[in-house]
Structures are given as structure tokens and as C-alpha cells.
Design an enzyme around this catalytic site. Structure first.
Site, PDB file in Angstrom:
ATOM      1  N   GLU A  18      33.774 -27.463  -4.793  1.00 40.05           N
ATOM      2  CA  GLU A  18      33.111 -27.965  -3.586  1.00 40.05           C
ATOM      3  C   GLU A  18      32.033 -28.949  -4.002  1.00 40.05           C
ATOM      4  OE1 GLU A  18      30.122 -26.301  -0.042  1.00 40.05           O
ATOM      5  OE2 GLU A  18      30.971 -24.892  -1.496  1.00 40.05           O
ATOM      6  N   HIS A  26      26.672 -21.265 -19.056  1.00 38.47           N
ATOM      7  CA  HIS A  26      27.771 -22.223 -19.005  1.00 38.47           C
ATOM      8  C   HIS A  26      28.890 -21.652 -18.143  1.00 38.47           C
ATOM      9  CE1 HIS A  26      29.120 -19.637 -22.346  1.00 38.47           C
ATOM     10  NE2 HIS A  26      30.353 -19.999 -22.009  1.00 38.47           N
ATOM     11  N   HIS A  53      34.736 -19.983  -5.606  1.00 38.63           N
ATOM     12  CA  HIS A  53      34.779 -21.416  -5.881  1.00 38.63           C
ATOM     13  C   HIS A  53      33.475 -21.840  -6.539  1.00 38.63           C
ATOM     14  CE1 HIS A  53      32.763 -21.344  -1.939  1.00 38.63           C
ATOM     15  NE2 HIS A  53      32.250 -22.530  -2.248  1.00 38.63           N
TER      16      HIS A  53
END
Length: 132
Positions: free
Chosen positions: A108, A7, A62
Site C-alpha cells: 500500500e 528490517h 500488507h
């Protein structure tokens, strides 16, 4: 041995605001919300939002999500209509949009996968790149 990503937990300064962003803008499925957090999913990804002060970094870290090329243009339009901030222009293989969540986490949406990236890199390798 490790098998997969279990997770992802992201700090959120306002759980309700972040939950709304991930559900209404990004299409996550909400499963539970409480005073200090929320559980959501997207495909096999389990996302936890955890109430905390957010310390955004200025590095390239990211989180990228897969998006189909047929949905890409509409997704960008949805982000822009919602006033979502874009933090980077795409310069790599495949269509991508780089954007921030309400707490400044770098995200993204990318059309492609590891195989398409490797294929592009074999044709135009990064400096010093080697393949295994």
C-alpha cells in the site's frame, strides 16, 4: 526491549525481477544483490529480498509505505502504466493505493500517518473502538 522495526524480509521467486520492481517502480535504493537475495532501503526501512518459493495468503496482511499527497496521482499512473495489479479499493482515511508486487505481496502507498488516522477515528470510530 524492542525499539523499532529492524528490517523486512520478503520471499521473492525471481530476485532480479523483484529488485527491478522495487527500484524502478517504487524508488527503493539498491545496496547489494547476490544469487539468493538483495538488500535495499527506502528512508529508514531496510528491505531484504530472499530467494524462496512464495506462499501468498488471502488475509489482510500488507505492508504500507508513506507517500506525499503531491506525488500520489503520478504514482498511481506509474503503477498502472507498468501493469501493476491493484488488490483493494481504499475505504479509509487518507489517500491510498493497494497493489501487488511481482510475487503477490500486498503493498500500500498511503498519504497520512498514525496521528491522522487516529484523528479520523475519533470523529468516526470503528465499531467497539476505544482509545488509550
Amino acid at each position: 526491549m524492542l525499539k523499532n522495526l529492524n528490517h523486512l524480509t520478503l520471499a521473492a521467486s525471481d530476485i532480479s525481477r523483484s529488485l527491478q520492481f522495487y527500484v524502478e517502480i517504487l524508488g527503493f535504493i539498491p545496496h547489494a544483490q547476490w544469487d539468493q537475495g538483495a538488500y535495499l532501503s527506502l528512508g529508514q526501512l531496510w528491505l531484504c529480498l530472499s530467494k524462496d518459493s512464495v506462499d501468498t495468503k488471502r488475509d489482510y496482511t500488507h505492508y504500507a509505505f508513506t507517500i506525499g499527497i503531491q506525488d500520489f496521482t503520478d504514482f498511481i499512473l506509474k503503477l498502472r502504466q507498468a501493469g501493476v495489479v491493484e488488490w483493494k479499493e481504499n475505504r479509509s482515511e487518507g489517500e491510498s493505493v493497494y497493489f501487488l508486487d511481482p510475487d503477490g505481496h500486498k503493498l500500500e502507498a498511503h498519504c497520512g500517518d498514525l496521528q491522522s488516522r487516529l484523528q479520523a477515528c475519533r470523529q468516526n470510530p470503528y465499531q467497539g473502538m476505544k482509545f488509550f
